[in-house]
Design an enzyme around this catalytic site. Sequence first.
Site, mmCIF file in Angstrom:
data_model
loop_
_atom_site.group_PDB
_atom_site.id
_atom_site.type_symbol
_atom_site.label_atom_id
_atom_site.label_comp_id
_atom_site.label_asym_id
_atom_site.label_seq_id
_atom_site.Cartn_x
_atom_site.Cartn_y
_atom_site.Cartn_z
ATOM 1 N N ALA A 250 2.563 -2.572 -2.906
ATOM 2 C CA ALA A 250 3.413 -1.478 -3.400
ATOM 3 C C ALA A 250 2.762 -0.101 -3.326
ATOM 4 O O ALA A 250 3.378 0.883 -3.727
ATOM 5 C CB ALA A 250 3.901 -1.738 -4.827
ATOM 6 N N ALA A 251 1.554 -0.013 -2.798
ATOM 7 C CA ALA A 251 0.913 1.302 -2.692
ATOM 8 C C ALA A 251 1.703 2.226 -1.762
ATOM 9 O O ALA A 251 1.960 3.383 -2.085
ATOM 10 C CB ALA A 251 -0.523 1.146 -2.197
ATOM 11 N N GLY A 252 2.092 1.693 -0.604
ATOM 12 C CA GLY A 252 2.871 2.490 0.332
ATOM 13 C C GLY A 252 4.247 2.841 -0.203
ATOM 14 O O GLY A 252 4.739 3.958 -0.007
ATOM 15 N N ASP A 253 4.873 1.890 -0.892
ATOM 16 C CA ASP A 253 6.198 2.142 -1.473
ATOM 17 C C ASP A 253 6.124 3.217 -2.554
ATOM 18 O O ASP A 253 7.008 4.085 -2.649
ATOM 19 C CB ASP A 253 6.764 0.853 -2.072
ATOM 20 C CG ASP A 253 6.995 -0.212 -1.030
ATOM 21 O OD1 ASP A 253 7.278 0.142 0.131
ATOM 22 O OD2 ASP A 253 6.894 -1.408 -1.357
ATOM 23 N N GLY A 288 -0.112 -6.563 -8.679
ATOM 24 C CA GLY A 288 1.336 -6.671 -8.666
ATOM 25 C C GLY A 288 2.022 -5.516 -7.971
ATOM 26 O O GLY A 288 1.390 -4.562 -7.523
#
Length: 310
Positions: A250-253, A288
């Site tokens: 989820a880092a890119g999101d 997560g």
Amino acid sequence: MKKILVIGSLNVDMVMNVDHTPAVGETILADTMTFIPGGKGANQACAAGCLGADVMMLGAVGNDSYADMQLESLGKAGVDVSHMIRKDGETTGLAVITVNSEGDNSIVVVPGANAALSRKDIDQNMELLERSDIIILQLEIPTDTVLYAAKTAKTLGKTVILDPAPVPKVFPRELYQYVDIMKPNETELSMLTGLSCTEENIEKGAAQLRRYGVREVLVTLGEKGSFLDSGICGKCRIPAYAVTAVDTTAAGDSFTAALAFMLAQDKGLLEAAEFASSVSAIVVTRKGAQSSIPALDEVLRFQESFQNAK
């Protein structure tokens, strides 16, 4: 504040922590497994909501408990999910994610209801596109639906942000001309342009996407920061924050969502990218997907602590 609409995927992530990513034919044991709401579209909507954006989510889920888990998570983040589509006979998307001891992940996605999101669904929710100012898209839903949504959004005069992941085997060249901001990582940039993943090809690849018709290109480079090729801001490197990564899910999101959040406040693209870098830096220090996303006050404290440390 301008209104953001995320059109995209919703998955429930089955996350397994492992010592290392298994090789072909290798069987390994996982330390733990947890079920966490995820999916690129939902992650982006959740991150925007946590930051305080006025954000709506349009996507498809099944009639199952996984859908309830996902919609509850988005609702708690302040995302408007009143127009979510439940597809009879489909399951909510699932993603099997392994996270190794260094925090790197490998992901296998079972699309489920995401694969059933269609042009008809876009037409039936045209009101959402009309009410929005910024529309975020990814590629975990059918490419034809993304192309139609982007084209429709540009016809309506909206700002279109595309996170081109996962890159399909056949990427429609027409789509580029409807994208205001494209945010690939270096692997996706290579897949889109045919150039190898080398430092010198980052600038070449971004320029190539702009020649295809994309207005602004922002390439994320993990711990190396990001590279911006903009008709307004020019070309520049944006440094990353020095943190210890635990899980890059989820880092890119979150980066994409933070970018949209700042643009919704009429901030410039460079300032928005710098802010997005701080958000993604926090995310990689936690496990997560949606569970790792920070609120705005956390981001501001994080930025202040790094500024004070200089």
